[in-house]
Design a protein around this motif. Structure first.
Motif, PDB file in Angstrom:
ATOM      1  N   LEU A 202     -46.918  20.041  25.736  1.00 35.76           N
ATOM      2  CA  LEU A 202     -46.836  21.207  26.619  1.00 35.76           C
ATOM      3  C   LEU A 202     -45.465  21.273  27.279  1.00 35.76           C
ATOM      4  CD1 LEU A 202     -50.336  21.234  28.352  1.00 35.76           C
ATOM      5  CD2 LEU A 202     -49.448  22.871  26.697  1.00 35.76           C
ATOM      6  N   ASN A 203     -44.928  20.115  27.657  1.00 36.31           N
ATOM      7  CA  ASN A 203     -43.600  20.095  28.258  1.00 36.31           C
ATOM      8  C   ASN A 203     -42.539  20.565  27.269  1.00 36.31           C
ATOM      9  OD1 ASN A 203     -44.438  19.282  30.762  1.00 36.31           O
ATOM     10  ND2 ASN A 203     -44.087  17.107  30.400  1.00 36.31           N
ATOM     11  N   VAL A 204     -42.665  20.137  25.998  1.00 35.72           N
ATOM     12  CA  VAL A 204     -41.707  20.593  24.985  1.00 35.72           C
ATOM     13  C   VAL A 204     -41.773  22.111  24.865  1.00 35.72           C
ATOM     14  CG1 VAL A 204     -41.215  20.607  22.511  1.00 35.72           C
ATOM     15  CG2 VAL A 204     -41.682  18.453  23.666  1.00 35.72           C
ATOM     16  N   LEU A 205     -42.997  22.656  24.807  1.00 36.01           N
ATOM     17  CA  LEU A 205     -43.142  24.106  24.648  1.00 36.01           C
ATOM     18  C   LEU A 205     -42.556  24.858  25.845  1.00 36.01           C
ATOM     19  CD1 LEU A 205     -46.728  24.294  23.111  1.00 36.01           C
ATOM     20  CD2 LEU A 205     -44.597  24.901  21.964  1.00 36.01           C
ATOM     21  N   SER A 206     -42.793  24.370  27.065  1.00 39.41           N
ATOM     22  CA  SER A 206     -42.246  25.092  28.227  1.00 39.41           C
ATOM     23  C   SER A 206     -40.729  24.993  28.261  1.00 39.41           C
ATOM     24  CB  SER A 206     -42.782  24.586  29.565  1.00 39.41           C
ATOM     25  OG  SER A 206     -43.901  23.823  29.437  1.00 39.41           O
ATOM     26  N   GLU A 207     -40.218  23.832  27.873  1.00 40.20           N
ATOM     27  CA  GLU A 207     -38.771  23.666  27.917  1.00 40.20           C
ATOM     28  C   GLU A 207     -38.085  24.597  26.914  1.00 40.20           C
ATOM     29  OE1 GLU A 207     -37.629  19.502  27.735  1.00 40.20           O
ATOM     30  OE2 GLU A 207     -35.678  20.195  26.993  1.00 40.20           O
ATOM     31  N   LEU A 208     -38.697  24.746  25.729  1.00 38.08           N
ATOM     32  CA  LEU A 208     -38.115  25.623  24.717  1.00 38.08           C
ATOM     33  C   LEU A 208     -38.110  27.067  25.191  1.00 38.08           C
ATOM     34  CD1 LEU A 208     -39.777  24.072  21.583  1.00 38.08           C
ATOM     35  CD2 LEU A 208     -37.374  23.929  22.235  1.00 38.08           C
TER      36      LEU A 208
ATOM     37  N   ARG B 176     -28.360  21.107  11.606  1.00 36.17           N
ATOM     38  CA  ARG B 176     -29.363  21.882  12.335  1.00 36.17           C
ATOM     39  C   ARG B 176     -30.686  21.103  12.450  1.00 36.17           C
ATOM     40  NH1 ARG B 176     -30.515  24.853  16.304  1.00 36.17           N
ATOM     41  NH2 ARG B 176     -32.172  26.370  16.008  1.00 36.17           N
ATOM     42  N   VAL B 177     -31.050  20.377  11.383  1.00 31.85           N
ATOM     43  CA  VAL B 177     -32.268  19.567  11.431  1.00 31.85           C
ATOM     44  C   VAL B 177     -32.177  18.573  12.577  1.00 31.85           C
ATOM     45  CG1 VAL B 177     -33.509  17.696  10.271  1.00 31.85           C
ATOM     46  CG2 VAL B 177     -32.991  19.800   9.038  1.00 31.85           C
ATOM     47  N   ARG B 178     -31.005  17.944  12.716  1.00 29.13           N
ATOM     48  CA  ARG B 178     -30.833  16.973  13.808  1.00 29.13           C
ATOM     49  C   ARG B 178     -30.947  17.639  15.173  1.00 29.13           C
ATOM     50  NH1 ARG B 178     -29.631  12.492  11.067  1.00 29.13           N
ATOM     51  NH2 ARG B 178     -28.936  13.061   8.994  1.00 29.13           N
ATOM     52  N   GLU B 179     -30.348  18.821  15.277  1.00 28.92           N
ATOM     53  CA  GLU B 179     -30.450  19.559  16.551  1.00 28.92           C
ATOM     54  C   GLU B 179     -31.911  19.851  16.887  1.00 28.92           C
ATOM     55  OE1 GLU B 179     -26.301  22.061  16.028  1.00 28.92           O
ATOM     56  OE2 GLU B 179     -28.209  23.149  16.185  1.00 28.92           O
ATOM     57  N   LEU B 180     -32.638  20.331  15.850  1.00 31.63           N
ATOM     58  CA  LEU B 180     -34.042  20.685  16.078  1.00 31.63           C
ATOM     59  C   LEU B 180     -34.857  19.457  16.450  1.00 31.63           C
ATOM     60  CD1 LEU B 180     -34.456  23.250  13.189  1.00 31.63           C
ATOM     61  CD2 LEU B 180     -34.755  23.754  15.613  1.00 31.63           C
ATOM     62  N   LEU B 181     -34.579  18.340  15.782  1.00 29.44           N
ATOM     63  CA  LEU B 181     -35.308  17.117  16.096  1.00 29.44           C
ATOM     64  C   LEU B 181     -35.094  16.737  17.558  1.00 29.44           C
ATOM     65  CD1 LEU B 181     -34.681  14.912  12.932  1.00 29.44           C
ATOM     66  CD2 LEU B 181     -36.903  15.671  13.777  1.00 29.44           C
ATOM     67  N   SER B 182     -33.845  16.814  18.021  1.00 28.02           N
ATOM     68  CA  SER B 182     -33.605  16.404  19.402  1.00 28.02           C
ATOM     69  C   SER B 182     -34.193  17.426  20.370  1.00 28.02           C
ATOM     70  CB  SER B 182     -32.109  16.182  19.636  1.00 28.02           C
ATOM     71  OG  SER B 182     -31.503  17.357  20.090  1.00 28.02           O
TER      72      SER B 182
ATOM     73  N   ALA C 296     -35.692  11.797  10.764  1.00 29.76           N
ATOM     74  CA  ALA C 296     -35.519  12.843   9.751  1.00 29.76           C
ATOM     75  C   ALA C 296     -36.046  12.412   8.386  1.00 29.76           C
ATOM     76  CB  ALA C 296     -34.050  13.228   9.644  1.00 29.76           C
ATOM     77  N   HIS C 297     -35.917  11.125   8.066  1.00 30.31           N
ATOM     78  CA  HIS C 297     -36.297  10.701   6.717  1.00 30.31           C
ATOM     79  C   HIS C 297     -37.634   9.981   6.666  1.00 30.31           C
ATOM     80  CE1 HIS C 297     -32.593  12.322   5.419  1.00 30.31           C
ATOM     81  NE2 HIS C 297     -31.967  11.644   6.361  1.00 30.31           N
TER      82      HIS C 297
ATOM     83  N   GLN D  95     -46.981  17.098  15.774  1.00 33.68           N
ATOM     84  CA  GLN D  95     -47.008  18.424  16.355  1.00 33.68           C
ATOM     85  C   GLN D  95     -45.585  18.834  16.744  1.00 33.68           C
ATOM     86  OE1 GLN D  95     -48.745  20.593  15.641  1.00 33.68           O
ATOM     87  NE2 GLN D  95     -50.369  21.081  17.066  1.00 33.68           N
ATOM     88  N   ARG D  96     -44.764  17.868  17.141  1.00 34.36           N
ATOM     89  CA  ARG D  96     -43.364  18.182  17.440  1.00 34.36           C
ATOM     90  C   ARG D  96     -42.645  18.654  16.182  1.00 34.36           C
ATOM     91  NH1 ARG D  96     -41.465  15.160  22.316  1.00 34.36           N
ATOM     92  NH2 ARG D  96     -43.315  14.161  23.157  1.00 34.36           N
ATOM     93  N   ILE D  97     -42.973  18.023  15.029  1.00 33.64           N
ATOM     94  CA  ILE D  97     -42.370  18.465  13.766  1.00 33.64           C
ATOM     95  C   ILE D  97     -42.802  19.900  13.467  1.00 33.64           C
ATOM     96  CG2 ILE D  97     -42.287  18.075  11.277  1.00 33.64           C
ATOM     97  CD1 ILE D  97     -42.635  15.104  11.832  1.00 33.64           C
TER      98      ILE D  97
END
Lengths: 338, 370
Positions: free
Chosen positions: B221-227, B160-166, B175-176, B188-190
């Motif tokens: 902002l693009n990450v937030l809109s995409e989510l 799940r961590v990997r999914e969230l990272l991508s 991740a490490h 901020q992405r983290i």
């Protein structure tokens, strides 16, 4: 020239009030020496506003601090010239430079709370330039301070002169700093992110105050900012910095209408102002390089959509075109056509 | 255009009748009934006696599933206190908060824990908000130590961590790494991935891009809109940057000294502000378009926001308002509503979707101010 007199005479009307040429600043870090400012040049005449535009770490504040001689001891100016009234301040003794601070060159900092002395009444701090440079008595300096506080719009200045910095709001503190900076009518006022910490309506008041003071005293204003909109509305000329270098400069209107460096173009595109909701913003990928890892070729190559082999091999120099503009890109003509 | 004036503090009966059809107008209109979040008349004060500060004064907000509400206002307007109330960190003195129909402040024990999972937060400062001694994977997975049943098992958590990272545009190999190895935008992405770890319905974003450089701000902002598109998460988006709010928000709430003074669809509020404060705020924000000469359209407000310890009588904005008259000092302004959509639009009948302003003398749409 006039190195022996207290303050050199004012410049001829059309000579630049401030002329920076090839400024280089090195910074000692735990990881070794890095170049924070690399060959920055610009000049500004009285009555004009020049914006140094860039993101954090691009060297814009470091440039400003070297101009006024307030660099951190970990940083050294390693080359270039900073000329005011025809003399290179980098060649002056500390005492000579101090004589310029106030009557010739002055700076307004971003964080007014740390820039003011917390244990002294503000009236005394604002009057200090008059005591040091003009030799006024304590009482005369106090009267001058009250005059200045009135000018920058502090209500009830006579009572407020006895207050301490923490008793003022952020906007009022910024006014106090501005009062102190313009006290001795400098030729050049440098404002380092003067409104970043303030609310929008207060920001508008401060920008208006700076403009009025500039008109009134015909100062040259160097505005250091990361805010494109502030530059668009307030500056005559812009110097766009990236990773310690100037990537583009010219009149604001022309540069913003038709950028000739892909970084400038990327910045302008990133502003959500004209973006359509629901459609992705055209962001510049990646982030600026660490100062210790600035690429040898073009500084922007890692993030540039136009990058070619030549950009990796050879750093583009700032090429001047006839219209008072210049850009450091091998392929700026392509950008103009795109 | 139809205009209706309502008393600012309606009786419970009048409030109930004003909103009979709200349940039918939720964003997705599906079997989910009612809005995701409904805040009514929330008041919060701090201190006591003469040193009583009113941070929120009868605040109403409403948010549908998957919607983004922009919260705008200057420092001290109460937007961060409101965010804390929404997160259950401050208990309001009066008023109600309904999250999916339930009152989070009435919950205890397991129910409270289950509710907390559904509301998460993204902080302003990506440097201060991450523990420097934890790797990205630990930071993102930390919420699962409290909410044990969300992603059980080390293997599943790793995946799940990997999914969230991508999902937030970071690489597996990140991740490490530790926070100091990331740039501000990456941190901020983290922070966003960490908020998403519990699969929330609502994320409160308090100035999430203010600390970032412009070129990086656009990425986040693009990450937030995409989510929002992909996961249907709703945002309460607090920002002082009007161009950011205009880009991301469906609707905008403008606050001044603890009160909502204007609310409406983003386009309506930005193109035709009705409250003089909103108009001034819009005009004070510098715009990129260099053809706008400074000064002509600028409404320069006098003075600063009054102290929340001593709120002006009548309309709280009157001390700085260019339109203020005697009435403004003596009487609290009414909530003026204007329907902004065609009658056949399903939203139009609902008060929640109309454009409201708290003002005796609101600006008209045709006003030269806009």
């Amino acid at each position: 020239m006039t190195t022996n007199t207290a303050v050199p005479s004012p410049p001829a009307a059309d000579a630049p009030a401030l002329d920076v040429e090839g400024l280089c600043v090195d910074l000692s870090t735990p990881a070794g020496r890095v170049r924070a400012v690399d060959g920055v040049s610009f000049s500004v005449r009285r009555g004009r506003t020049l914006a140094l535009l860039g993101e954090s770490g691009c060297g814009k504040s470091m440039t400003a601090l070297s101009v006024v001689g307030l660099l951190d001891p970990a940083a050294d100016v390693t080359g270039g010239a900073v000329r005011v009234r025809g003399d290179d301040t980098l060649k002056m003794s500390p005492a000579q430079r101090r004589r310029l601070a106030g009557p010739v060159l002055s700076i307004v900092f971003q964080d007014a709370l740390t820039a003011l002395n917390p244990v002294q009444p503000v009236g005394r701090q604002i009057g200090e330039p008059f005591r040091i440079h003009r030799g006024l008595s304590r009482r005369q300096a106090h009267e001058k301070a009250i005059e200045l506080m009135t000018r920058v719009g502090i209500p009830e200045p006579r009572q407020r002169a006895r207050s301490y910095p923490h008793q003022f709001s952020g906007g009022m503190r910024q006014r106090l700093l501005i009062a102190m900076a313009v006290a001795l009518d400098p030729d050049v006022l440098i404002a380092d992110e003067p409104t970043t910490a303030l609310d929008v309506t207060v920001q508008a008041q401060i920008m208006r105050l700076l403009r009025d003071l500039q008109d009134e005293r015909e100062m040259a204003l160097v505005l250091i900012t990361h805010d494109l909109a502030v530059v668009a509305q307030r500056a005559d000329d812009v110097v766009v910095m990236y990773a310690g270098t100037v990537v583009e400069n010219g009149p604001v209107r022309d540069v913003f209408a038709d950028p000739r460096h892909p970084y400038t173009r990327g910045l302008l595109d990133s502003v959500p102002e004209h973006a359509v909701r629901g459609r992705p913003l055209p962001a510049v990928p990646g982030s600026p390089p660490e100062l210790s890892a600035v690429p040898t070729g073009c500084v922007f190559q890692d993030r540039c959509p136009l990058v070619r082999e030549r950009c990796v091999q050879e750093r583009p120099t700032l090429r001047t075109s006839g219209d008072g503009r210049s850009a450091a890109c091998h392929f700026s003509e392509e950008l103009a056509r795109a | 255009m139809p205009e209706s004036r309502m008393p600012e503090n309606g009786t419970p009966e009048s409030r109930a009748t004003a909103t009979p059809t709200r349940a039918a107008t939720a964003a997705d209109g599906a079997e989910e009934s009612g809005p995701l979040l409904e805040v009514r008349g929330v008041t919060k004060t701090f201190g006591h006696g003469r040193r009583r500060l009113t941070a929120l004064d009868g605040v109403d907000i409403r948010l549908g599933r998957g919607e983004t509400l922009g919260l705008v206002g200057e420092s001290g307007c109460g937007k961060s206190t409101l965010a804390r109330v929404l997160l259950g960190l401050e208990r309001p003195d009066a008023g109600t908060v309904r999250f999916d129909g339930t009152d989070p402040f009435a919950l205890r024990g397991k129910d409270l824990l289950a509710w907390r999972r559904r509301v998460q937060m993204v902080f302003q400062d990506p440097f201060a908000s991450l523990n420097a001694r934890m790797s990205a994977a630990d930071l993102i997975g930390e919420p699962w130590r409290t909410h044990r049943d969300v992603v059980p098992g080390a293997k599943a958590q790793d995946k799940r961590v990997r999914e969230l990272l991508s999902l937030v545009g970071l690489r597996d190999s990140d991740a490490h790494r530790y926070p100091n190895e990331f740039s501000g935008g990456q941190r901020q992405r983290i922070g966003i991935a960490r908020a998403l770890a519990l699969d929330p319905d609502l994320i409160v974003c308090d100035e999430p891009v203010s600390a970032l450089d412009l070129s990086v701000q656009a990425q986040v902002l693009n990450v937030l809109s995409e989510l929002r598109e992909r996961l249907g998460v709703a945002y309460v988006f607090i920002s002082h940057d009007l161009s950011v709010v205009r880009y991301i928000a469906d609707r905008v709430t403008v606050m001044y000294l603890g009160k909502v003074i204007e609310h409406g669809e983003t386009e309506d509020v930005f193109d035709h502000p009705r409250h003089p404060y909103t108009a001034a705020l819009m005009s004070a924000a510098p715009v990129l378009d260099a053809s706008h000469a400074t000064g002509d359209r600028e409404i320069l407000l006098q003075g600063e926001v009054p102290s929340p310890f001593d709120i002006p009588s009548g309309c709280r904005f009157r001390t700085r308002c260019p339109r203020a008259e005697d009435l403004c000092a003596t009487e609290a302004p009414p909530l003026v509503a204007r329907e902004t959509r065609d009658a056949d639009d399903s939203h139009a009948s609902s008060q929640a979707y109309s454009h409201t302003a708290l003002c005796h003398f609101p600006l008209e749409a045709e006003s030269a101010w806009a």
